[in-house]
Design an enzyme around this catalytic site. Sequence first.
Site, short mmCIF file in Angstrom:
data_model
loop_
_atom_site.label_atom_id
_atom_site.label_comp_id
_atom_site.label_asym_id
_atom_site.label_seq_id
_atom_site.Cartn_x
_atom_site.Cartn_y
_atom_site.Cartn_z
N CYS A 146 0.81 -1.22 0.00
CA CYS A 146 0.00 0.00 0.00
C CYS A 146 0.85 1.28 0.00
O CYS A 146 1.51 1.59 -0.98
CB CYS A 146 -0.96 -0.02 1.19
SG CYS A 146 -2.35 1.14 1.02
N HIS A 180 -4.65 -5.16 -0.30
CA HIS A 180 -4.32 -5.65 1.05
C HIS A 180 -4.61 -7.14 1.18
O HIS A 180 -5.58 -7.54 1.84
CB HIS A 180 -5.12 -4.87 2.10
CG HIS A 180 -4.64 -3.48 2.33
ND1 HIS A 180 -3.53 -3.21 3.11
CD2 HIS A 180 -5.09 -2.29 1.87
CE1 HIS A 180 -3.34 -1.90 3.12
NE2 HIS A 180 -4.26 -1.32 2.39
N GLU A 200 -3.22 -9.16 2.99
CA GLU A 200 -3.01 -9.58 4.38
C GLU A 200 -4.24 -9.39 5.25
O GLU A 200 -4.29 -9.91 6.38
CB GLU A 200 -1.83 -8.81 4.98
CG GLU A 200 -2.11 -7.40 5.45
CD GLU A 200 -2.13 -6.35 4.34
OE1 GLU A 200 -2.27 -5.15 4.65
OE2 GLU A 200 -2.02 -6.74 3.15
#
Length: 354
Positions: free
Chosen positions: A146, A239, A241
């Site tokens: 990011c 994202h 994760e």
Amino acid sequence: MPLIAHTNLPTFQRLREAGEEILDPERASKQNIREMHIGLLNMMPDAALEATERQFFRLVGACNQIVQFHIHPFTIDGLERGPQAQAHIDKYYEPFEKIKQDGLDALIISGANVTHPSLPDEDFWQPLMEVFSWAKENVTSILCSCLATHAVIQYCYGIKRTRLPAKRWGVFSHKLIDRSHPLVSEINTRFDVPHSRFNEIFQGDMEQQGLKVLVASKEAGVHLAVSPDGFRIVFFQGHPEYDDISLLKEYKREIMRFYHGEISDYPPFPENYFNAFVQQVFTSYERQVRSAKQNGQKLVEFPENLVLEHLDNTWRDTAKAVFNNWLGKVYKLTNEDRRLPFMEGIDPDNPLGL
């Protein structure tokens, strides 16, 4: 672990041409099963500091079960910290000086919150670039998430991110752009990825500077790209994760900001994340929030317990596969001495031999 081409069976060559990792016996004989040391530069704000640890630790831990992973969390100056988060860092994180002394096989750099329109004006910009510059010379591969992606791309290639008309927020469908690249070997050709950002670096700008885009979405833009050498820097705009409740927690924070007058507009739903039932629950809750704010009343409890079973995680398996591919390649390229980025004979400008 990779297949060994111990005969001249044509299938080995066909698999190699399709992007599979196939080792010749001589190369395989020089490999030793060993531990790996992964750095995590955690720049996330206090509220997300430990959650970010868990998310990236989980992805690394889901990789090849033969290798033993040591993860070394650390942070940098220029990030405002409260007493509790600072105590956590002081107790559990390593100084960057020790990281440099001991070395790393790979490095993950998280996102961060910003307070200035221009990234180089952030207090953490110079410390971040010091870490990156060291890692570029001494670490096999760097994975940026990011904000870190935007910062490193601007630093390396001069591409400034563009402010979007509205926050890109939700879960979006993505397609593979380059199916033959080893980082996306054996993953689904279409899969979901969460996004949450106000800014973007566009595919055309990346490709103009020689970056290779591997995964993109018509709605959300580029998710996964790599540096021109194909591997030394891995860029995520999405994202992977995130937990299944990460966007829910973010939605709650935005509602609280509206209630306390920090933002003027009530937050929209994250796209493609809430089903019809959840939307109904939160539409009703919005009426309660607006009424409580208007009348100066205490806000009723956020109805999280009503919606948890309706939230689906449609991205974790692919995220695990990409991380497994990434660290598997690091394992095959990095030197046994983690202070050196490559084993003998590897070309740093084309480490994958693409």
